[in-house]
Scaffold this motif. Structure first.
Motif, PDB file in Angstrom:
ATOM      1  N   GLY A  36       0.805  -1.200   0.000  1.00 50.06           N
ATOM      2  CA  GLY A  36       0.000   0.000   0.000  1.00 50.06           C
ATOM      3  C   GLY A  36       0.844   1.258   0.000  1.00 50.06           C
ATOM      4  O   GLY A  36       2.044   1.228  -0.309  1.00 50.06           O
ATOM      5  N   LEU A  37       0.212   2.371   0.353  1.00 49.10           N
ATOM      6  CA  LEU A  37       0.884   3.665   0.388  1.00 49.10           C
ATOM      7  C   LEU A  37       1.591   3.860   1.729  1.00 49.10           C
ATOM      8  O   LEU A  37       1.176   3.303   2.761  1.00 49.10           O
ATOM      9  N   LEU A  38       2.619   4.663   1.722  1.00 51.33           N
ATOM     10  CA  LEU A  38       3.259   5.097   2.958  1.00 51.33           C
ATOM     11  C   LEU A  38       2.382   6.158   3.620  1.00 51.33           C
ATOM     12  O   LEU A  38       1.495   6.737   2.977  1.00 51.33           O
ATOM     13  N   PRO A  39       2.609   6.452   4.895  1.00 56.86           N
ATOM     14  CA  PRO A  39       1.852   7.525   5.542  1.00 56.86           C
ATOM     15  C   PRO A  39       1.926   8.828   4.755  1.00 56.86           C
ATOM     16  O   PRO A  39       2.973   9.179   4.196  1.00 56.86           O
ATOM     17  N   GLY A  40       0.781   9.520   4.660  1.00 58.86           N
ATOM     18  CA  GLY A  40       0.708  10.739   3.869  1.00 58.86           C
ATOM     19  C   GLY A  40       0.396  10.486   2.410  1.00 58.86           C
ATOM     20  O   GLY A  40       0.474  11.404   1.588  1.00 58.86           O
ATOM     21  N   GLY A  41       0.050   9.221   2.072  1.00 60.55           N
ATOM     22  CA  GLY A  41      -0.268   8.895   0.685  1.00 60.55           C
ATOM     23  C   GLY A  41       0.946   8.866  -0.220  1.00 60.55           C
ATOM     24  O   GLY A  41       0.828   9.095  -1.433  1.00 60.55           O
ATOM     25  N   LEU A  42       2.142   8.546   0.326  1.00 53.73           N
ATOM     26  CA  LEU A  42       3.377   8.581  -0.460  1.00 53.73           C
ATOM     27  C   LEU A  42       3.592   7.253  -1.178  1.00 53.73           C
ATOM     28  O   LEU A  42       3.400   6.172  -0.607  1.00 53.73           O
ATOM     29  N   THR A  43       4.008   7.363  -2.440  1.00 51.91           N
ATOM     30  CA  THR A  43       4.420   6.179  -3.195  1.00 51.91           C
ATOM     31  C   THR A  43       5.939   6.049  -3.258  1.00 51.91           C
ATOM     32  O   THR A  43       6.454   5.012  -3.677  1.00 51.91           O
ATOM     33  N   TYR A  44       6.656   7.091  -2.864  1.00 48.70           N
ATOM     34  CA  TYR A  44       8.124   7.044  -2.872  1.00 48.70           C
ATOM     35  C   TYR A  44       8.661   8.037  -1.850  1.00 48.70           C
ATOM     36  O   TYR A  44       8.139   9.145  -1.696  1.00 48.70           O
ATOM     37  N   LEU A  45       9.720   7.631  -1.159  1.00 42.69           N
ATOM     38  CA  LEU A  45      10.385   8.482  -0.175  1.00 42.69           C
ATOM     39  C   LEU A  45      11.872   8.159  -0.208  1.00 42.69           C
ATOM     40  O   LEU A  45      12.266   6.987  -0.132  1.00 42.69           O
ATOM     41  N   GLN A  46      12.689   9.190  -0.349  1.00 41.91           N
ATOM     42  CA  GLN A  46      14.137   8.992  -0.406  1.00 41.91           C
ATOM     43  C   GLN A  46      14.848  10.056   0.397  1.00 41.91           C
ATOM     44  O   GLN A  46      14.462  11.234   0.384  1.00 41.91           O
ATOM     45  N   THR A  47      15.885   9.654   1.116  1.00 39.67           N
ATOM     46  CA  THR A  47      16.802  10.592   1.763  1.00 39.67           C
ATOM     47  C   THR A  47      18.221  10.118   1.496  1.00 39.67           C
ATOM     48  O   THR A  47      18.493   8.911   1.485  1.00 39.67           O
ATOM     49  N   SER A  48      19.115  11.049   1.231  1.00 38.62           N
ATOM     50  CA  SER A  48      20.528  10.701   1.035  1.00 38.62           C
ATOM     51  C   SER A  48      21.392  11.830   1.552  1.00 38.62           C
ATOM     52  O   SER A  48      20.968  12.990   1.592  1.00 38.62           O
ATOM     53  N   ALA A  49      22.598  11.476   1.974  1.00 38.79           N
ATOM     54  CA  ALA A  49      23.554  12.466   2.479  1.00 38.79           C
ATOM     55  C   ALA A  49      24.946  12.080   1.997  1.00 38.79           C
ATOM     56  O   ALA A  49      25.360  10.919   2.144  1.00 38.79           O
ATOM     57  N   THR A  50      25.649  13.026   1.399  1.00 37.00           N
ATOM     58  CA  THR A  50      26.998  12.786   0.900  1.00 37.00           C
ATOM     59  C   THR A  50      27.949  13.836   1.462  1.00 37.00           C
ATOM     60  O   THR A  50      27.656  15.027   1.417  1.00 37.00           O
ATOM     61  N   THR A  51      29.062  13.386   2.003  1.00 41.59           N
ATOM     62  CA  THR A  51      30.079  14.276   2.555  1.00 41.59           C
ATOM     63  C   THR A  51      31.377  14.078   1.791  1.00 41.59           C
ATOM     64  O   THR A  51      31.841  12.945   1.627  1.00 41.59           O
ATOM     65  N   VAL A  52      31.933  15.176   1.309  1.00 38.32           N
ATOM     66  CA  VAL A  52      33.225  15.147   0.617  1.00 38.32           C
ATOM     67  C   VAL A  52      34.203  16.000   1.410  1.00 38.32           C
ATOM     68  O   VAL A  52      33.946  17.183   1.669  1.00 38.32           O
ATOM     69  N   GLU A  53      35.299  15.395   1.800  1.00 37.79           N
ATOM     70  CA  GLU A  53      36.358  16.130   2.498  1.00 37.79           C
ATOM     71  C   GLU A  53      37.607  16.077   1.641  1.00 37.79           C
ATOM     72  O   GLU A  53      38.038  14.992   1.227  1.00 37.79           O
ATOM     73  N   GLN A  54      38.168  17.236   1.395  1.00 36.34           N
ATOM     74  CA  GLN A  54      39.301  17.323   0.478  1.00 36.34           C
ATOM     75  C   GLN A  54      40.400  18.190   1.077  1.00 36.34           C
ATOM     76  O   GLN A  54      40.148  19.284   1.579  1.00 36.34           O
ATOM     77  N   VAL A  55      41.626  17.683   1.022  1.00 31.67           N
ATOM     78  CA  VAL A  55      42.811  18.438   1.420  1.00 31.67           C
ATOM     79  C   VAL A  55      43.767  18.402   0.239  1.00 31.67           C
ATOM     80  O   VAL A  55      44.010  17.339  -0.345  1.00 31.67           O
ATOM     81  N   ALA A  56      44.298  19.558  -0.138  1.00 28.44           N
ATOM     82  CA  ALA A  56      45.156  19.607  -1.315  1.00 28.44           C
ATOM     83  C   ALA A  56      46.308  20.578  -1.094  1.00 28.44           C
ATOM     84  O   ALA A  56      46.179  21.580  -0.374  1.00 28.44           O
ATOM     85  N   ALA A  57      47.424  20.266  -1.717  1.00 31.22           N
ATOM     86  CA  ALA A  57      48.559  21.187  -1.815  1.00 31.22           C
ATOM     87  C   ALA A  57      48.802  21.447  -3.290  1.00 31.22           C
ATOM     88  O   ALA A  57      48.749  20.520  -4.110  1.00 31.22           O
ATOM     89  N   PHE A  58      49.038  22.705  -3.649  1.00 27.01           N
ATOM     90  CA  PHE A  58      49.208  23.035  -5.058  1.00 27.01           C
ATOM     91  C   PHE A  58      50.307  24.072  -5.223  1.00 27.01           C
ATOM     92  O   PHE A  58      50.673  24.795  -4.281  1.00 27.01           O
TER      93      PHE A  58
END
Length: 789
Positions: free
Chosen positions: A429-451
């Motif tokens: 069936g449907l998710l609460p709130g009548g949802l047919t799709y729910l997605q969450t994502s989190a991406t962390t990029v940490e960068q250290v550079a010498a130039f």
């Protein structure tokens, strides 16, 4: 739910003729700076040179061995540019094409483009990188062009000084620094009318100067409303529901200070704010009337960012130290109409009879929080034969994404058409709130550079420059999805933190020959890269059959690697005829390895990113400015880019038949990249009596055809979408200046061209109904006024 139909960028080889190469080698050039508003034209003095900071130091453009275009604020006003798309037509090698669900632009330089992974072009506001990861739902944030000192477009990879995501090049928006000596102020307003659309208007003001002996301030505020021109209509009878639905408004403000307690110390804090709201996406439907869309719900959105920053410059005499600190905070909310997806997936038709007004609403939120810190040390410009710039860079970038699709009417639709409950028919069936799709994502990029880059004058004219950037890039990602269209919750084995790490090295070698102060030739070899990272997990339950047909599994698609380019370039610049003629040209050859590409799974509606194949891009760019007579200047820019995939690319083998689907064919061209693009401009200025100066400018931009999918016989080929049209865009502006007041009238899109720039069946690929499209704003006529105090 991923509703964008992913396609694969590919490339076609092309050889630059010896004649063109020879011509560019003997006829180099520089970019010009237009005079400030209210000041006299340089007509009798030749073309004026602009100063740039592309190499993170102030230099005259014709002494910088980089293929670069630079446009001052006054020049941007001459061509009526309000944003990136407004000036891109004038930059050779730069293409901006609508490429997402909402028609947001994708930036392409020299054919280096991809529908997935990290950005291929770096976008900077001053020294802060703000580009976004490739997405179907949002684009790179770019500032509105008010109180901008200049824009710099650097072609070719800039991996040494600018790091990742500058494979194709870098676009820099440079803001003005508050003066400690002079007070300046300006106001600008504009009103325009779009054919068959609502009016547009804007107002902006900026002022700055010394407020104390050692302190200067500058502030600006800008507001613009762009009237809509797309009508939202009924699917039942075609009646207009919302006329000119796609109106939008922009608000931008900036405050900056310049505190110089001593001659050798400069402290520059600033804060920049921008908010853009749209009432409806600028999409149209191919099955509706011209400039009409048959969405059942409005699709408003808001994109806002705030950018506080602090730059500190200290002059040691023998060296110059710079510290740049910034925090970029962006939130992009957008609503989408998904009302055609359900009928298409479940019943094979986008519009189910009796349910023409069916509603399915998708809401997305993308947030970026980026902290960056750079320290660098440079030799002064007059340091003698040896010069250098060295530095360290740190970035912590967090990108979060949320998406939900609400369909409270789905249970009634299924019950009516099948006579059975939703759960019995579809297994859940449907998710609460009548949802047919729910997605969450989190991406962390940490960068250290010498130039670092170091240059040495082998002779008084011949200079060797070497540089390199070494970075440590760590990526972490988490993902969760649930709902009917995900086949239930994300499989437990695909949950948890996914990690990727790498240590790219980007070298650069340049040999330049300064023939005279106005003549430069150079040769460059440089490397650029994009970081890899974790993949968004593919739902096992829904996409298992597609994955099996490709001979792979969701667990094998956990991450993708970085890709990289090597660029080989010859260029030249010159200023001739006592400064009346400038020429700027380069030829390039680019090897692109392990290309990050988006692959669509054929039936489940999802996809993933993989490293597939190598490509070659070849071409040239050319810019000419010629002062024909006093007051009359001809400008011509031209770019040619031909990039091709070097080999056939296949999917994994079917475990039963052993067959492998052809994803892309050797020789396929890069997507969204016209082979030819160019601009011809005539600019005339004349001094009249009583200090009145008149001017007129006409521009004609031309872009050749481009490709949206790979070629016939490949998995992404679509005959209806395959080839985008060639088109022209003409503008005319006539005005007068007196005592700082500049008034002009203008016409944009003179011939009212309506090419189909963006087109997709992303939301209903099986029923082939409602091709979504975008086009140019129709013919627009207006009047503008600016006053400089």
């Amino acid at each position: 739910m991923k509703s964008n139909r992913s396609v694969l960028s590919a490339h076609r080889s092309w050889g630059v003729s010896a004649a063109i190469a020879a011509c560019l080698g003997c006829a180099p050039s520089l970019a010009q700076q237009s005079p400030p508003q209210g000041e006299s034209s340089p007509a009798a003095l030749g073309l004026e040179e602009i100063v740039v900071t592309a190499q993170k130091r102030e230099e005259k453009l014709n002494r910088v061995p980089i293929s670069i275009s630079a446009l001052s604020e006054s020049h941007l006003e001459q061509i009526g540019a309000k944003d990136l798309a407004g000036f891109a037509r004038e930059i050779p090698g730069l293409s901006v094409q609508a490429a997402t669900n909402g028609g947001a632009p994708s930036i392409v330089i020299r054919g280096i483009s991809s529908a997935a992974g990290d950005a291929t072009v770096g976008v900077y506001i001053d020294d802060t990188p703000v580009q976004a990861v490739k997405s179907s739902f949002s684009a790179d944030p770019t500032p509105k062009l008010f109180d901008i000192e200049r824009v710099e477009v650097l072609r070719g990879p800039q991996g040494t000084l600018y790091g990742a995501s500058s494979e194709g090049g870098t676009v820099r928006f440079i803001t003005p620094k508050p003066s400690l000596t002079n007070f300046t102020a300006r106001a600008r307003t504009e009103f325009s009318s779009t054919e068959d659309g609502e009016p547009s208007y804007e107002i902006g003001a900026a002022a700055g100067g010394p407020v104390a002996e050692q302190l200067g301030l500058r502030g600006s505020v800008y507001y613009r409303t762009d009237g809509g021109y797309v009508d939202r209509v009924s699917r039942i009878d075609g009646a207009v529901i919302d006329e000119d639905a796609n109106s939008s408004e922009s608000l931008a403000a900036r405050l900056a200070a310049n505190y110089s307690p001593s001659d050798n110390l400069e402290i520059l804090p600033s804060i920049y704010y921008q908010r853009i709201r749209n009432d409806h996406l600028p999409l149209t439907y191919s099955t509706s009337g011209p400039l009409q869309v048959a969405d059942t719900t409005a699709t408003p959105g808001e994109d806002r960012f705030v950018l506080p920053g602090l730059t500190i410059n200290y002059d040691f005499g023998s060296a110059q130290f710079t510290s740049v600190s910034s925090y970029f905070d962006r939130r992009n909310d957008q609503r989408f109409d998904y009302s055609t997806i359900t009928g298409d997936l479940l019943f094979g038709t986008a519009i189910v009879p009796g349910f023409e007004d069916y509603r399915s609403v998708g809401d997305t939120r993308t947030t970026q929080e980026n902290f960056t810190q750079e320290f660098r040390l440079s030799s002064p410009n007059d340091s003698g034969p040896f010069g250098y710039t060295v530095g360290v860079f740190y970035q912590h970038a967090q990108t979060d994404f949320q998406q939900s699709v609400a369909e409270p009417e789905l249970e009634g639709l299924v019950q009516t058409l099948t006579g059975a409950p939703l759960e019995a028919v579809l297994g859940m069936g449907l998710l609460p709130g009548g949802l047919t799709y729910l997605q969450t994502s989190a991406t962390t990029v940490e960068q250290v550079a010498a130039f670092g880059e170091a240059s040495y004058e082998l002779t008084s004219q011949l200079k060797l420059t070497v540089g390199a950037r070494v970075a440590q890039v760590d990526v972490e990602s988490e993902f969760y999805a649930d709902g009917l269209y995900n086949g239930g919750p994300t499989a437990p084995e695909l949950l948890g933190v996914q990690r990727a790490s790498e240590t790219p090295i980007n070298p650069k070698l340049t040999l330049s020959y300064q023939i005279t102060d106005d003549d430069l030739m150079y040769a460059t070899a440089s490397r650029g890269f994009r970081a890899g990272g974790p993949n968004t997990p593919v739902p096992v339950g829904r996409c298992g059959a597609d994955l099996a047909a490709q001979g792979t599994s969701a667990a094998q698609l956990r991450s993708f690697d970085s890709d990289s380019v090597w660029n080989y370039e010859l260029g030249a610049k010159t200023l001739l005829l006592d400064g009346r003629l400038s020429l700027n040209g380069s030829v390039f050859y680019i090897d692109w390895s392990d290309i990050q590409q988006a692959l669509a799974l054929p039936t489940c509606g999802f996809g993933y990113v993989a490293n597939l194949g190598n490509a070659t891009s070849k071409g040239f760019d050319l810019a000419i400015q010629y002062q024909l007579i006093d007051g009359l200047t001809l400008g011509v820019t031209a770019g040619y880019t031909d990039a091709t995939l070097d080999e056939d690319i296949y999917a994994g083998a079917d475990p039963i038949t052993g067959a492998r689907a052809l994803i892309a064919r050797k020789g396929d061209q890069t997507l969204l990249t016209p082979e030819w693009s160019g601009n011809v401009a005539l600019n005339y200025q004349r001094e009249f009596a009583n200090g009145v100066q008149g001017y007129a400018r006409a521009d004609l931009q031309r872009s050749s055809a481009f490709y949206r999918t790979t070629s016939e016989g490949t998995t992404s080929y679509d005959a209806d979408l395959y080839r985008g049209p060639a088109y022209s865009f003409g503008t005319l502006r006539i005005g007068m200046i007196r005592d700082g007041l500049n008034v002009s009238v203008f016409v944009d899109n003179i011939s009212n061209e309506q090419p189909v720039l963006f087109a997709t069946y992303a939301q209903n690929p099986s029923s082939r109904m409602f091709q979504q499209q975008t086009t140019l704003r129709p013919r627009t006529i207006g009047i503008s006024a600016a006053y400089d105090f």
